[in-house]
Design an enzyme around this catalytic site. Structure first.
Site, PDB file in Angstrom:
ATOM      1  N   GLU A  40       1.152  -1.181  -0.070  1.00  0.00           N
ATOM      2  CA  GLU A  40      -0.334  -0.042  -0.060  1.00  0.00           C
ATOM      3  C   GLU A  40       1.136   1.726   0.244  1.00  0.00           C
ATOM      4  O   GLU A  40       0.383   2.510  -1.014  1.00  0.00           O
ATOM      5  CB  GLU A  40      -0.605   0.283   1.763  1.00  0.00           C
ATOM      6  CG  GLU A  40      -2.134  -1.310   1.109  1.00  0.00           C
ATOM      7  CD  GLU A  40      -2.914  -1.453   2.272  1.00  0.00           C
ATOM      8  OE1 GLU A  40      -3.805  -1.223   2.660  1.00  0.00           O
ATOM      9  OE2 GLU A  40      -1.997  -1.745   3.351  1.00  0.00           O
ATOM     10  N   ASP A  42       3.723   1.589  -1.048  1.00  0.00           N
ATOM     11  CA  ASP A  42       4.791   1.933  -2.687  1.00  0.00           C
ATOM     12  C   ASP A  42       3.603   1.699  -3.725  1.00  0.00           C
ATOM     13  O   ASP A  42       3.732   3.366  -3.774  1.00  0.00           O
ATOM     14  CB  ASP A  42       5.146  -0.014  -3.077  1.00  0.00           C
ATOM     15  CG  ASP A  42       6.068   0.091  -2.238  1.00  0.00           C
ATOM     16  OD1 ASP A  42       7.030   0.473  -1.348  1.00  0.00           O
ATOM     17  OD2 ASP A  42       6.943  -1.693  -2.383  1.00  0.00           O
ATOM     18  N   LEU A  88      34.269  15.066  23.884  1.00  0.00           N
ATOM     19  CA  LEU A  88      33.541  14.501  25.152  1.00  0.00           C
ATOM     20  C   LEU A  88      34.813  14.869  25.783  1.00  0.00           C
ATOM     21  O   LEU A  88      35.521  13.911  24.801  1.00  0.00           O
ATOM     22  CB  LEU A  88      32.604  13.780  25.230  1.00  0.00           C
ATOM     23  CG  LEU A  88      31.442  14.251  24.637  1.00  0.00           C
ATOM     24  CD1 LEU A  88      30.034  13.339  24.663  1.00  0.00           C
ATOM     25  CD2 LEU A  88      30.603  15.892  25.495  1.00  0.00           C
ATOM     26  N   GLU A 117      22.969   9.131  28.390  1.00  0.00           N
ATOM     27  CA  GLU A 117      22.403   8.147  27.392  1.00  0.00           C
ATOM     28  C   GLU A 117      23.659   7.542  26.799  1.00  0.00           C
ATOM     29  O   GLU A 117      24.297   7.834  27.397  1.00  0.00           O
ATOM     30  CB  GLU A 117      22.102   9.515  26.198  1.00  0.00           C
ATOM     31  CG  GLU A 117      21.152  10.839  26.396  1.00  0.00           C
ATOM     32  CD  GLU A 117      21.866  11.969  25.999  1.00  0.00           C
ATOM     33  OE1 GLU A 117      22.115  12.108  24.776  1.00  0.00           O
ATOM     34  OE2 GLU A 117      21.141  13.005  25.965  1.00  0.00           O
ATOM     35  N   LYS A 119      26.129   6.424  24.006  1.00  0.00           N
ATOM     36  CA  LYS A 119      27.303   7.030  23.796  1.00  0.00           C
ATOM     37  C   LYS A 119      27.313   6.051  22.065  1.00  0.00           C
ATOM     38  O   LYS A 119      27.117   5.014  22.388  1.00  0.00           O
ATOM     39  CB  LYS A 119      28.747   6.390  24.152  1.00  0.00           C
ATOM     40  CG  LYS A 119      29.056   7.770  23.701  1.00  0.00           C
ATOM     41  CD  LYS A 119      31.186   8.007  24.372  1.00  0.00           C
ATOM     42  CE  LYS A 119      31.792   9.006  23.223  1.00  0.00           C
ATOM     43  NZ  LYS A 119      31.826   8.875  21.505  1.00  0.00           N
ATOM     44  N   ASP A 121      28.165   4.443  18.661  1.00  0.00           N
ATOM     45  CA  ASP A 121      29.610   4.135  17.906  1.00  0.00           C
ATOM     46  C   ASP A 121      29.380   5.084  16.267  1.00  0.00           C
ATOM     47  O   ASP A 121      29.066   3.558  15.402  1.00  0.00           O
ATOM     48  CB  ASP A 121      30.020   2.953  18.023  1.00  0.00           C
ATOM     49  CG  ASP A 121      31.613   2.988  17.353  1.00  0.00           C
ATOM     50  OD1 ASP A 121      31.863   4.207  17.796  1.00  0.00           O
ATOM     51  OD2 ASP A 121      32.185   1.811  17.325  1.00  0.00           O
ATOM     52  N   TYR A 229      20.696  16.325  20.395  1.00  0.00           N
ATOM     53  CA  TYR A 229      21.084  17.848  20.669  1.00  0.00           C
ATOM     54  C   TYR A 229      20.465  18.941  20.164  1.00  0.00           C
ATOM     55  O   TYR A 229      20.473  18.431  18.878  1.00  0.00           O
ATOM     56  CB  TYR A 229      22.520  17.532  20.750  1.00  0.00           C
ATOM     57  CG  TYR A 229      23.767  18.330  21.290  1.00  0.00           C
ATOM     58  CD1 TYR A 229      23.064  20.080  22.546  1.00  0.00           C
ATOM     59  CD2 TYR A 229      24.482  18.381  20.992  1.00  0.00           C
ATOM     60  CE1 TYR A 229      23.782  20.434  21.971  1.00  0.00           C
ATOM     61  CE2 TYR A 229      25.321  19.822  20.750  1.00  0.00           C
ATOM     62  CZ  TYR A 229      24.993  20.656  22.025  1.00  0.00           C
ATOM     63  OH  TYR A 229      25.754  22.203  22.531  1.00  0.00           O
ATOM     64  N   LYS A 319      33.915   5.729  28.822  1.00  0.00           N
ATOM     65  CA  LYS A 319      34.275   4.762  27.734  1.00  0.00           C
ATOM     66  C   LYS A 319      34.250   2.936  28.262  1.00  0.00           C
ATOM     67  O   LYS A 319      34.836   2.980  29.552  1.00  0.00           O
ATOM     68  CB  LYS A 319      34.776   5.067  27.561  1.00  0.00           C
ATOM     69  CG  LYS A 319      35.230   6.661  26.003  1.00  0.00           C
ATOM     70  CD  LYS A 319      34.997   6.270  24.730  1.00  0.00           C
ATOM     71  CE  LYS A 319      36.233   5.578  23.970  1.00  0.00           C
ATOM     72  NZ  LYS A 319      35.800   6.721  22.939  1.00  0.00           N
ATOM     73  N   CYS A 413      49.120 -24.094  -1.022  1.00  0.00           N
ATOM     74  CA  CYS A 413      47.607 -23.737  -0.561  1.00  0.00           C
ATOM     75  C   CYS A 413      47.594 -25.542   0.761  1.00  0.00           C
ATOM     76  O   CYS A 413      48.423 -26.108   0.019  1.00  0.00           O
ATOM     77  CB  CYS A 413      46.799 -24.289  -1.477  1.00  0.00           C
ATOM     78  SG  CYS A 413      45.294 -24.722  -1.213  1.00  0.00           S
ATOM     79  N   CYS A 416      45.510 -28.170  -1.458  1.00  0.00           N
ATOM     80  CA  CYS A 416      46.087 -28.491  -2.094  1.00  0.00           C
ATOM     81  C   CYS A 416      47.555 -28.590  -2.711  1.00  0.00           C
ATOM     82  O   CYS A 416      47.864 -29.331  -4.023  1.00  0.00           O
ATOM     83  CB  CYS A 416      45.190 -28.892  -3.642  1.00  0.00           C
ATOM     84  SG  CYS A 416      45.455 -26.908  -4.150  1.00  0.00           S
ATOM     85  N   CYS A 431      45.110 -19.368  -3.862  1.00  0.00           N
ATOM     86  CA  CYS A 431      45.209 -20.212  -4.177  1.00  0.00           C
ATOM     87  C   CYS A 431      44.420 -20.634  -6.080  1.00  0.00           C
ATOM     88  O   CYS A 431      42.845 -20.448  -5.892  1.00  0.00           O
ATOM     89  CB  CYS A 431      44.533 -21.611  -3.263  1.00  0.00           C
ATOM     90  SG  CYS A 431      44.547 -23.356  -4.302  1.00  0.00           S
ATOM     91  N   CYS A 437      41.324 -28.171  -6.214  1.00  0.00           N
ATOM     92  CA  CYS A 437      41.483 -27.442  -4.982  1.00  0.00           C
ATOM     93  C   CYS A 437      39.785 -27.556  -4.146  1.00  0.00           C
ATOM     94  O   CYS A 437      38.867 -26.913  -4.239  1.00  0.00           O
ATOM     95  CB  CYS A 437      41.503 -26.073  -4.463  1.00  0.00           C
ATOM     96  SG  CYS A 437      41.879 -25.570  -3.034  1.00  0.00           S
TER      97      CYS A 437
HETATM   98  S1  IVH Z   1      26.768  14.989  23.076  1.00  0.00           S
HETATM   99  C1  IVH Z   1      29.581  18.460  22.791  1.00  0.00           C
HETATM  100  N1  IVH Z   1      25.393  12.031  23.503  1.00  0.00           N
HETATM  101  O1  IVH Z   1      30.087  11.338  21.038  1.00  0.00           O
HETATM  102  C2  IVH Z   1      29.503  17.633  22.499  1.00  0.00           C
HETATM  103  N2  IVH Z   1      27.498  12.513  21.967  1.00  0.00           N
HETATM  104  O2  IVH Z   1      33.263  12.736  21.774  1.00  0.00           O
HETATM  105  C3  IVH Z   1      27.808  16.884  22.798  1.00  0.00           C
HETATM  106  N3  IVH Z   1      28.151  10.861  20.665  1.00  0.00           N
HETATM  107  O3  IVH Z   1      31.139  13.833  18.638  1.00  0.00           O
HETATM  108  C4  IVH Z   1      27.946  15.467  22.079  1.00  0.00           C
HETATM  109  N4  IVH Z   1      26.469   9.799  21.602  1.00  0.00           N
HETATM  110  O4  IVH Z   1      29.594  12.427  18.110  1.00  0.00           O
HETATM  111  C5  IVH Z   1      26.546  13.180  22.602  1.00  0.00           C
HETATM  112  N5  IVH Z   1      24.116  10.438  23.426  1.00  0.00           N
HETATM  113  C6  IVH Z   1      25.041  11.260  22.779  1.00  0.00           C
HETATM  114  C7  IVH Z   1      26.281  10.931  21.899  1.00  0.00           C
HETATM  115  C8  IVH Z   1      27.284  11.192  21.077  1.00  0.00           C
HETATM  116  C9  IVH Z   1      28.009   9.592  20.894  1.00  0.00           C
HETATM  117  C10 IVH Z   1      29.229  11.511  20.225  1.00  0.00           C
HETATM  118  C11 IVH Z   1      29.750  12.724  19.417  1.00  0.00           C
HETATM  119  C12 IVH Z   1      30.783  13.119  19.423  1.00  0.00           C
HETATM  120  C13 IVH Z   1      31.892  12.727  20.130  1.00  0.00           C
HETATM  121  C14 IVH Z   1      31.879  13.390  21.280  1.00  0.00           C
END
Ligand code: IVH
Length: 692
Positions: A40, A42, A88, A117, A119, A121, A229, A319, A413, A416, A431, A437
């Site tokens: 739907e 689409d 940070l 919150e 972090k 990656d 943010y 971290k 290898c 073989c 190989c 092989c």
């Molecule tokens: S707040 C002034 N919240 O971590 C910086 N950053 O080393 C405010 N990141 O460049 C960032 N999760 O890419 C914030 N929940 C989170 C985050 C977060 C990942 C990253 C962000 C930032 C780096 C800081």
């Protein structure tokens, strides 16, 4: 009544469709709670696309049709950030968090509410909105100047292009773009299947994807984004937690307190409780995180605390420890893949890491072993970072045996004995003996029967191995010559010989029947999948689809010149020459001829050119869920090509509901209430295959 012109009508329909599609998009990608089916959706999108084509004056750069990409950017424009994108400061233990909190208490002399919150990656991004419209998306760059990647951002479905609710007229919002773990794994499975080098981790892949020049490619990658943010002048609230809640109302995907992606605390204990929870549960998340971010909640305190040169004082990152263990490297062995690529493997003294027992780790290639000077008998450091497969990241040289000598990489290898080759500029050894092989032969057959290729039910990798060892199959075509009597009672070894875990398996009547039936059914598999199954190097699922679409049949692909191959969508020099290499070999041409004789599909089923059979004439189907052998569209095409009709909703007129995995319970109930028969994909294949 004043009469509306066709143009007026088109304009208002375009607006209405855009609004509806935006709302459905939000329900699907942000709330995870769709109310209409993909079909739907689409249909609405197609209608909008058609109207925009007819009335290009109303096409908007933020239209839902832009989600599929199409814009190509030669060079991303450099843009200065209005407010620098800072980083940070990091912390690694409770003491460092407590010291940070202490410094804050001293400078502001009040109680402090913290917000925690995850972090994420991924890749930081800054998004700008004016009057509720997405204006541009800029990468972090060096923090002062980033790159405008707007056309790629538009393809990320969880990022709203048109806001809803009571949003500020002009603001910026920042967050993190990431590739969900599942998507990353799938992507790598596809690359492995196409014999391509694997991506290292989701973050790098997300970052590389975001900088791709063709936004259509980005659209396919299923990137996702959490925003965390909000920045702007005179924002209508006074703390961070509220700002995030408001951003959710405007349509953004933000961390929710329901699942503890965001939480408030009044003390270091509260902060640590959150950190400990996620340190334990982070592996259950569908995306990668590398820590927790702790922020002061009140904006008034942000101003008071200010920034250092690099980072704000009102926030800190915690971290998680990279999960590393040390263990003994017993032996370096070598695996030979189906394309002949050699992968060195570290066989380790079993050790616990990130919740699993690790016995092996990847050593990548000869350069890596040399660079880290990894030797058999060493105590090595093993890490499970963003990568799915653990890797050896270093050696504890202090514990090295004084008589140890550098590891000599193999030159022949291991399977073989053929002299290995290494092409200019490539990290991997190969190989070249693809004809005889054993792991290459087995690997090709395993690929052939795999789920995304021929998906032969009742035939697994162990059986393939067993049949190969017994000399019954040497290539995919042999599979179609297997006979009941040859197979019944056949015994072979399964299990990991290294561990001395030898099991015998014998093929019983039922498993033989299943296998032969699976083999028969696979003859219905569409051409594009057969093409993928052949295992031509660099011809993964997507490339196979493009080739099938362009050339329509195998003969045309075989006959195509290099130039003609390059004319097809997405086919470059590397793929074209690999295809030509493949067809230049007599053995491959023979296999294809035999597979053709066995009845496999070697041309596109042109359902548009009329039904291929009338088997489903007069029957109406409702299709729901996810299928093994077909995409949702291709199963519909198949139904129509056999004379059946498709309907979007179940009624008493529905003949069958064709149910894949994940069919919704409400649909199932409706079908049952109306007494409509629910059939599986397999039953469907029987319907169209069996001559009745
Ligand atoms: S707040 C002034 N919240 O971590 C910086 N950053 O080393 C405010 N990141 O460049 C960032 N999760 O890419 C914030 N929940 C989170 C985050 C977060 C990942 C990253 C962000 C930032 C780096 C800081």
């Amino acid at each position: 009544m004043t009469s509306s012109t066709p143009t007026d009508i088109a304009k208002s329909r375009i607006d209405q469709l855009s609004q509806e599609l935006n709302a459905h998009n939000h329900r699907y990608y942000v709330e995870n709670n769709p109310i209409i089916s993909d079909t739907e959706f689409d249909l609405l999108l197609k209608e909008l696309e058609a109207l925009e084509n007819e009335f290009p004056q109303f096409a908007d750069s933020n239209s839902p049709t832009k989600r599929v990409g199409g814009d190509i950017t030669d060079k991303f424009e450099k843009v200065a950030h209005k407010r620098p994108m800072l980083s940070l400061s990091n912390s690694y233990n409770r003491e460092e968090i407590a010291e940070w909190a202490e410094r804050l208490y001293k400078s502001v002399d009040t109680d402090i509410e913290f917000v925690m919150e995850l972090k994420y990656d991924g890749v930081a991004i800054s998004l700008h909105y004016e009057d509720g419209k997405f204006m541009r998306g800029i990468t972090r760059g060096d923090g002062s100047v980033g790159e405008d990647v707007s056309s790629n951002i538009r393809t990320i479905r969880s990022i709203p292009l048109q806001l809803k609710g009571n949003y500020p007229a002009s603001f910026e919002i920042r967050g993190e773009i990431f590739l969900p773990k599942k998507v990353f794994t799938q992507l790598n499975e596809e690359r492995a299947a196409a014999g391509e080098e694997l991506y290292a981790n989701p973050r790098n892949t997300a970052s590389g994807t975001l900088k791709q020049q063709d936004s259509k490619e980005v659209a396919k990658r299923k990137l996702d984004c959490y925003l965390y943010y909000v920045l702007g002048e005179n924002l209508p609230y006074n703390d961070h937690f509220q700002s995030v809640e408001h951003a959710a109302d405007w349509g953004f995907k933000v961390p929710s307190s329901k699942d503890r992606l965001i939480e408030k605390a009044n003390s270091v204990d509260g902060v640590m409780n959150y950190i400990e929870y996620w340190d334990k549960h982070r592996h259950d998340l569908p995306f990668e995180i590398d820590g927790v971010v702790i922020k002061v909640n009140k904006f008034a305190l942000w101003d008071e605390l200010g920034m250092t040169a690099k980072s704000p004082r009102w926030a800190i990152a915690y971290k998680f420890k990279a999960e590393t263990v040390s263990t003994k490297l017993n032996k370096i062995t070598y695996q030979v893949g189906r394309t002949g690529a050699i992968t060195p493997v570290a066989n380790l003294q079993p050790v616990q890491l990130a919740g699993t027992t690790v016995k092996r780790a990847s050593l990548h290639n000869a350069d890596q072993i040399e660079k880290l000077d990894i030797r058999e008998g060493d105590t090595v450091l093993v890490e499970k970072g963003g990568e799915i497969i653990p890797k050896v990241v270093g050696v504890v040289t202090e514990q090295r045996d004084m008589f140890s000598t550098p590891h000599q990489y193999i030159t022949k290898c291991p399977e073989c004995g053929t002299e290995l080759i290494r092409k200019e500029g490539e990290a991997q050894h190969y190989c070249p003996n693809d004809a005889t092989c054993p792991p290459q032969i087995k690997g090709r057959m395993e690929h052939f029967i795999s789920r995304k290729a021929m998906n032969i039910e009742g035939l697994g990798t162990e059986t393939i191995s067993g049949l190969f060892e017994k000399g019954l199959i040497k290539n995919p075509a042999d599979i179609y010559d297997l006979q009941y009597d040859q197979l019944l009672g056949l015994e072979f070894q399964v299990g990991d010989e290294l561990l001395g875990d030898l099991k015998k398996r014998s093929l019983q009547a039922k498993s033989v029947t299943n296998m032969l039936e699976g083999i028969q059914l696979s003859k219905q598999i569409p051409f594009e999948r057969v093409l993928f199954a052949l295992g031509i190097r660099f011809v993964g699922e997507t490339v196979a689809k493009k080739l099938a679409k362009h050339f329509k049949n195998i003969d045309a692909i075989e006959a195509a010149t290099n130039e003609q191959l390059l004319e097809a969508d997405e086919i470059g020099e590397k793929i074209a020459s690999s295809i030509q290499d493949y067809f230049s070999l007599e053995e491959n041409r023979t296999i294809i001829r035999r597979l053709k004789d066995a009845g496999l599909q070697f041309h596109v089923d042109e359902s548009q050119s009329g039904p291929t059979s009338e088997k489903l004439k007069g029957l109406t189907f409702v299709v729901s869920g996810v299928f093994q052998n077909f995409s949702r569209d291709s199963i519909k095409e198949s139904i129509e090509s056999h004379g059946g009709k498709i309907s979007g909703s179940i009624s008493s007129k529905t003949s069958y509901v064709l149910a894949g995995d994940d069919m919704g319970p409400s649909k199932r109930k409706k079908a049952e209430d109306l007494g409509v028969k629910i059939i599986t994909e397999e039953e469907y294949l029987h319907l169209v295959t069996n001559d009745k």
